[in-house]
Design a protein around this motif. Structure first.
Motif: not given
Length: 278
Positions: A125-135, A172-182
């Motif tokens: 996740y940390a690496a992903l946010e670093t990449v996304l910040a460039r976009y 630059y991202s959000a989370l995909d919830g599961r049924g437990s987060e309904l």
């Protein structure tokens, strides 16, 4: 057969008009389909491009963090150095958005890139946010509980760490919830989606009618997700028009498929709830 001098100009005009109309349709590109989700998109011959050519507005890519790179593959053994998230998705999305005046589809809706994290959650996740910040110029961002919409919204699925997400003042991202987060009280800017295995709702695999009790369960899942301001999708659903009709009638927001043309044709059929308005 020879055309009369009187009819000839009219025929020529009709042909020219027809060619002009055809070029206009081709120039307009595919019709965007907000309900269409390309499951494991990277397994198609042309990742991203095949889905966009069919009008899909949600695209799924699995990633592994390996030696600092975000590599796209379903299984760890299949990763290849050149198949990065940037090369397969973010770079071509940016080029298309710039060419289309700021949108993936000209004057179209925001497109979702669902990034399914397969490697260790925190470091990836940390690496992903670093990449996304460039976009940042093309992405939806989230700041202080607010969503600032962009041409592409990134949603993180798979291995997720809630605490790391909400700790960021800007992301630059959000989370995909599961049924437990309904019924989670957490803002929809954190969990804009709920995704769950179809088997949690029903064992029905497309043969005969959906059992009545399962239909009640399905509609209740949809109701609860929408009450929280979230969209809902299921994976592992039967790949059939019958199943798609049931999902549509129940209010499910996104239908996933490996069969791009079949789902496109279904969603564009007049009379379906997902057919785009003209």
């Amino acid at each position: 057969m020879r055309l009369s001098p009187i009819l000839f100009p009219a025929v020529v005009a009709t042909v020219i008009l027809g060619l002009f109309s055809t070029s206009r349709v081709e120039a307009a590109g595919p019709i965007p389909l907000p309900a269409a989700h390309a499951h494991n998109d990277y397994e198609h011959a042309r990742p991203l491009l095949d889905a966009l050519d069919h009008g899909f507005c949600s695209i799924e890519a699995d990633i592994y963090l390996i030696d600092g790179a975000l590599l796209v593959a379903h299984d760890r053994k299949d990763v290849k150095s050149g198949r990065t998230l940037e090369a397969l998705y973010l770079d071509p999305l940016r080029a298309r958005i710039q060419a289309n005046g700021g949108r993936v589809y000209m004057n179209g809706p925001t497109v979702t890139l669902l990034v399914d994290v397969k490697s260790e959650a925190r470091a990836t996740y940390a690496a992903l946010e670093t990449v996304l910040a460039r976009y940042a110029d093309i992405l939806t961002r989230f700041e202080s509980g607010r969503e600032i919409s962009g041409a592409v919204t990134v949603i993180v699925s798979g291995n997720r760490i809630y605490e790391d997400v909400v700790a960021r003042e800007r992301r630059y991202s959000a989370l995909d919830g599961r049924g437990s987060e309904l019924d989670s009280p957490v803002s929809a800017t954190v969990y804009p989606w709920i995704s769950e295995n179809w088997n949690k709702v029903s064992a029905w695999r497309g043969e005969g009618p959906l059992p009545a009790k399962d239909e009640v369960t399905l509609r209740e899942w949809v109701r609860r997700a929408h009450a929280g301001g979230r969209k809902i999708r299921f994976w592992n659903t039967p790949e059939s028009v019958t199943a798609w009709r049931i999902l549509q009638a129940s209010g499910v927001d996104l239908i996933g498929t490996d069969h791009l043309a079949r789902l496109r044709d279904f969603l564009q059929t007049p009379g379906t709830g997902f057919a785009p308005k003209k």
